[in-house]
Design an enzyme around this catalytic site. Structure first.
Site, PDB file in Angstrom:
ATOM      1  N   PHE A 115       0.838  -1.202   0.000  1.00  0.00           N
ATOM      2  CA  PHE A 115       0.000   0.000   0.000  1.00  0.00           C
ATOM      3  C   PHE A 115       0.867   1.243   0.000  1.00  0.00           C
ATOM      4  O   PHE A 115       1.683   1.433   0.902  1.00  0.00           O
ATOM      5  CB  PHE A 115      -0.938   0.001   1.218  1.00  0.00           C
ATOM      6  CG  PHE A 115      -2.073  -0.970   1.060  1.00  0.00           C
ATOM      7  CD1 PHE A 115      -1.860  -2.332   1.239  1.00  0.00           C
ATOM      8  CD2 PHE A 115      -3.339  -0.533   0.704  1.00  0.00           C
ATOM      9  CE1 PHE A 115      -2.887  -3.242   1.072  1.00  0.00           C
ATOM     10  CE2 PHE A 115      -4.380  -1.436   0.540  1.00  0.00           C
ATOM     11  CZ  PHE A 115      -4.151  -2.786   0.716  1.00  0.00           C
ATOM     12  N   ALA A 116       0.694   2.066  -1.031  1.00  0.00           N
ATOM     13  CA  ALA A 116       1.444   3.319  -1.133  1.00  0.00           C
ATOM     14  C   ALA A 116       0.419   4.454  -1.186  1.00  0.00           C
ATOM     15  O   ALA A 116       0.068   4.945  -2.250  1.00  0.00           O
ATOM     16  CB  ALA A 116       2.320   3.299  -2.370  1.00  0.00           C
ATOM     17  N   TYR A 120       3.298   7.976   1.237  1.00  0.00           N
ATOM     18  CA  TYR A 120       4.023   6.694   1.274  1.00  0.00           C
ATOM     19  C   TYR A 120       4.478   6.227  -0.106  1.00  0.00           C
ATOM     20  O   TYR A 120       5.267   5.289  -0.200  1.00  0.00           O
ATOM     21  CB  TYR A 120       3.164   5.624   1.972  1.00  0.00           C
ATOM     22  CG  TYR A 120       3.315   5.655   3.478  1.00  0.00           C
ATOM     23  CD1 TYR A 120       2.708   6.653   4.243  1.00  0.00           C
ATOM     24  CD2 TYR A 120       4.100   4.716   4.142  1.00  0.00           C
ATOM     25  CE1 TYR A 120       2.865   6.700   5.618  1.00  0.00           C
ATOM     26  CE2 TYR A 120       4.259   4.761   5.524  1.00  0.00           C
ATOM     27  CZ  TYR A 120       3.644   5.742   6.255  1.00  0.00           C
ATOM     28  OH  TYR A 120       3.812   5.794   7.608  1.00  0.00           O
ATOM     29  N   ASP A 207       7.159   0.804   3.669  1.00  0.00           N
ATOM     30  CA  ASP A 207       8.287   1.604   4.180  1.00  0.00           C
ATOM     31  C   ASP A 207       9.397   0.701   4.701  1.00  0.00           C
ATOM     32  O   ASP A 207       9.879   0.837   5.819  1.00  0.00           O
ATOM     33  CB  ASP A 207       7.808   2.581   5.268  1.00  0.00           C
ATOM     34  CG  ASP A 207       7.002   1.893   6.358  1.00  0.00           C
ATOM     35  OD1 ASP A 207       6.620   0.721   6.172  1.00  0.00           O
ATOM     36  OD2 ASP A 207       6.754   2.532   7.399  1.00  0.00           O
ATOM     37  N   HIS A 227       7.182 -10.559  15.510  1.00  0.00           N
ATOM     38  CA  HIS A 227       7.540  -9.144  15.679  1.00  0.00           C
ATOM     39  C   HIS A 227       8.928  -9.069  16.308  1.00  0.00           C
ATOM     40  O   HIS A 227       9.182  -9.711  17.331  1.00  0.00           O
ATOM     41  CB  HIS A 227       6.497  -8.482  16.580  1.00  0.00           C
ATOM     42  CG  HIS A 227       6.575  -6.992  16.613  1.00  0.00           C
ATOM     43  ND1 HIS A 227       7.698  -6.310  17.052  1.00  0.00           N
ATOM     44  CD2 HIS A 227       5.667  -6.050  16.261  1.00  0.00           C
ATOM     45  CE1 HIS A 227       7.466  -5.020  16.959  1.00  0.00           C
ATOM     46  NE2 HIS A 227       6.248  -4.819  16.493  1.00  0.00           N
ATOM     47  N   THR A 239       1.779  -6.803  23.278  1.00  0.00           N
ATOM     48  CA  THR A 239       0.866  -5.653  23.246  1.00  0.00           C
ATOM     49  C   THR A 239      -0.436  -6.022  22.527  1.00  0.00           C
ATOM     50  O   THR A 239      -0.903  -5.310  21.638  1.00  0.00           O
ATOM     51  CB  THR A 239       1.534  -4.436  22.570  1.00  0.00           C
ATOM     52  OG1 THR A 239       2.017  -4.841  21.280  1.00  0.00           O
ATOM     53  CG2 THR A 239       2.680  -3.913  23.396  1.00  0.00           C
ATOM     54  N   GLU A 297      -3.050  -4.720  13.298  1.00  0.00           N
ATOM     55  CA  GLU A 297      -2.125  -5.700  13.888  1.00  0.00           C
ATOM     56  C   GLU A 297      -2.753  -6.432  15.079  1.00  0.00           C
ATOM     57  O   GLU A 297      -2.523  -7.630  15.276  1.00  0.00           O
ATOM     58  CB  GLU A 297      -0.830  -5.003  14.317  1.00  0.00           C
ATOM     59  CG  GLU A 297       0.243  -5.955  14.790  1.00  0.00           C
ATOM     60  CD  GLU A 297       1.568  -5.241  14.995  1.00  0.00           C
ATOM     61  OE1 GLU A 297       2.367  -5.194  14.043  1.00  0.00           O
ATOM     62  OE2 GLU A 297       1.789  -4.697  16.100  1.00  0.00           O
ATOM     63  N   ASP A 320      14.722  -4.381  12.443  1.00  0.00           N
ATOM     64  CA  ASP A 320      15.082  -2.969  12.495  1.00  0.00           C
ATOM     65  C   ASP A 320      16.466  -2.887  13.135  1.00  0.00           C
ATOM     66  O   ASP A 320      16.591  -2.993  14.352  1.00  0.00           O
ATOM     67  CB  ASP A 320      14.051  -2.193  13.319  1.00  0.00           C
ATOM     68  CG  ASP A 320      14.312  -0.691  13.306  1.00  0.00           C
ATOM     69  OD1 ASP A 320      15.500  -0.287  13.160  1.00  0.00           O
ATOM     70  OD2 ASP A 320      13.347   0.073  13.427  1.00  0.00           O
TER      71      ASP A 320
END
Ligand SMILES: *[C@@H]1O[C@H](CO)[C@@H](O)[C@H](O)[C@H]1NC(C)=O
Ligand SMILES: *[C@@H]1O[C@H](CO)[C@@H](O)[C@H](O)[C@H]1NC(C)=O
Ligand SMILES: *[C@@H]1O[C@H](CO)[C@@H](O)[C@H](O)[C@H]1NC(C)=O
Length: 348
Positions: A115-116, A120, A207, A227, A239, A297, A320
């Site tokens: 999805f852009a 984005y 991203d 995650h 979470t 999520e 990351d």
């Protein structure tokens, strides 16, 4: 009396029967061999075609590779199998040559949705360029780019057997709504289009970039990705949505893993079920005046808790490095965040 009471009579009957036989024989002599011949000829062809069709996909060629050793685990430092026997995909647990051949024999086509929306679109170029280098190389791929700015989709040279489809969709002002409506859009297009065009769907955030091999080892009926922030955590620390009012609610004593919303997929029909269920839950939450803490999520995690994935991707498939460094269990960093000012992008 019948034939049983009179052996003579029975013989007579037999003989008279035999007396009629020449006609039958002449028929049999003419037709039977021909029938047998035709049956053998066409039947053999039919059977061999069927067996070829059912045999072909599984028959890998005789390649040379290291023998799997029953007493030598492929990895000793990480969990490689869930309690419901879904493999957890880590470097060192699979032979990509065998898998590539299996999926090639099945003529597999993979759809990659991304999805852009709004600003984005700036991430698309790097996403697509790196996907060309690392994503499903050697297989048929269709990129499905959902965007509200079709004119801004960059021209990226694509390899053989790969194409890009631009799907123009509406935008939403809140980024939370943009994120959540992805479930609705994927489910809508799965039903209308993806089912006819691809075998598997991989749903990815834009991203990000591919930095190392991401191939058919991830493909399965339903897969989610660990995650990177929670793969070492206990379930109480996840979470998850904890308010019972939300459809995404998961009690403290439940939970296998915390899956990331940025990379999941499976067969088209399984992804259709997942995205449709998540979308319906999001709509119900909205009607009840609640929004799950981590949006789509949270709903993905609820779904995957009660519909166990058939493969689980290790954090190699979602990392990351800025935030988490490069721990030794991570032999490869495959799909990683690109440094950015997230808040600035979100506010535009
Ligand atoms: C493989 O799939 C393509 C469509 O993606 C189709 O045109 C082609 O005929 C298929 N080949 C085989 C051998 O099934
Ligand atoms: C949202 O989409 C509309 C067209 O559907 C466009 O006019 C508008 O500029 C878009 N909003 C942003 C923030 O890009
Ligand atoms: C999805 O499909 C439904 C019904 O076909 C339609 O009402 C809805 O607007 C569609 N949503 C999107 C985001 O395309």
């Amino acid at each position: 009396m019948g034939a049983l009471g009179n052996p003579e009579g029975s013989r007579e009957q037999l003989e008279s029967g035999a007396g009629r036989r020449p006609k039958c024989f002449s028929l049999h002599l003419g037709i039977l061999p021909l029938t047998v011949f035709l049956l053998v000829f066409f039947g053999y062809g039919f059977l061999s075609q069927r067996s070829q069709k059912s045999r072909e996909p599984g028959a890998v060629t005789r390649m040379v590779y290291a023998q799997p050793k029953v007493l030598t685990p492929s990895r000793e430092d990480v969990l490689v199998l869930t309690p419901w026997l879904a493999p957890i995909i880590w470097e060192g647990t699979f032979n990509i040559d065998i898998l590539n051949e299996q999926f090639r024999l099945l003529n597999t086509t993979i759809g990659l949705t991304v999805f852009a929306i709004k600003k984005y679109v700036v991430f698309l170029k790097l996403f697509l360029e790196t996907a060309e280098q690392h994503f499903m190389v050697g297989h048929k791929v269709i990129y499905y780019v959902f965007t509200d700015r079709p004119a801004e989709v960059p021209q990226v040279p694509l390899g053989a057997g790969r194409k890009l489809v631009v799907l123009t969709v509406r935008n939403y002002s809140r980024w939370q709504d943009v994120s959540m409506h992805r479930m609705e859009m994927i489910s809508n297009f799965s039903e209308r289009r993806f089912l006819q065009e691809v075998d598997y769907l991989v749903c990815a955030d834009v991203d990000m970039k591919f930095q190392d091999h991401v191939g058919v080892e991830i493909l399965s009926a339903l897969f989610g990705t660990l995650h990177p922030g929670f793969y070492r955590s206990s379930r109480e620390a996840f979470t998850y949505e904890r308010r019972p009012k939300s459809r995404a609610y998961i009690p403290w004593d439940k939970g296998d893993f915390y899956y990331m919303g940025a990379f999941f997929g499976g067969s088209v029909v399984e992804v259709y079920h997942l995205t449709k269920a998540c979308h319906q839950a999001i709509v119900e939450d909205k009607a009840n005046g609640i929004e799950a803490v981590w949006h789509d999520e949270s709903h993905l995690n609820k779904y995957l808790l009660y519909h166990k994935p058939t493969k689980v991707l290790s954090p190699e498939y979602m990392w990351d490095q800025q935030l988490l460094g490069w721990p030794s269990i991570m032999k490869k960093l495959r799909y990683v965040t690109v440094p950015k000012n997230h808040q600035a992008i979100r506010n535009r």
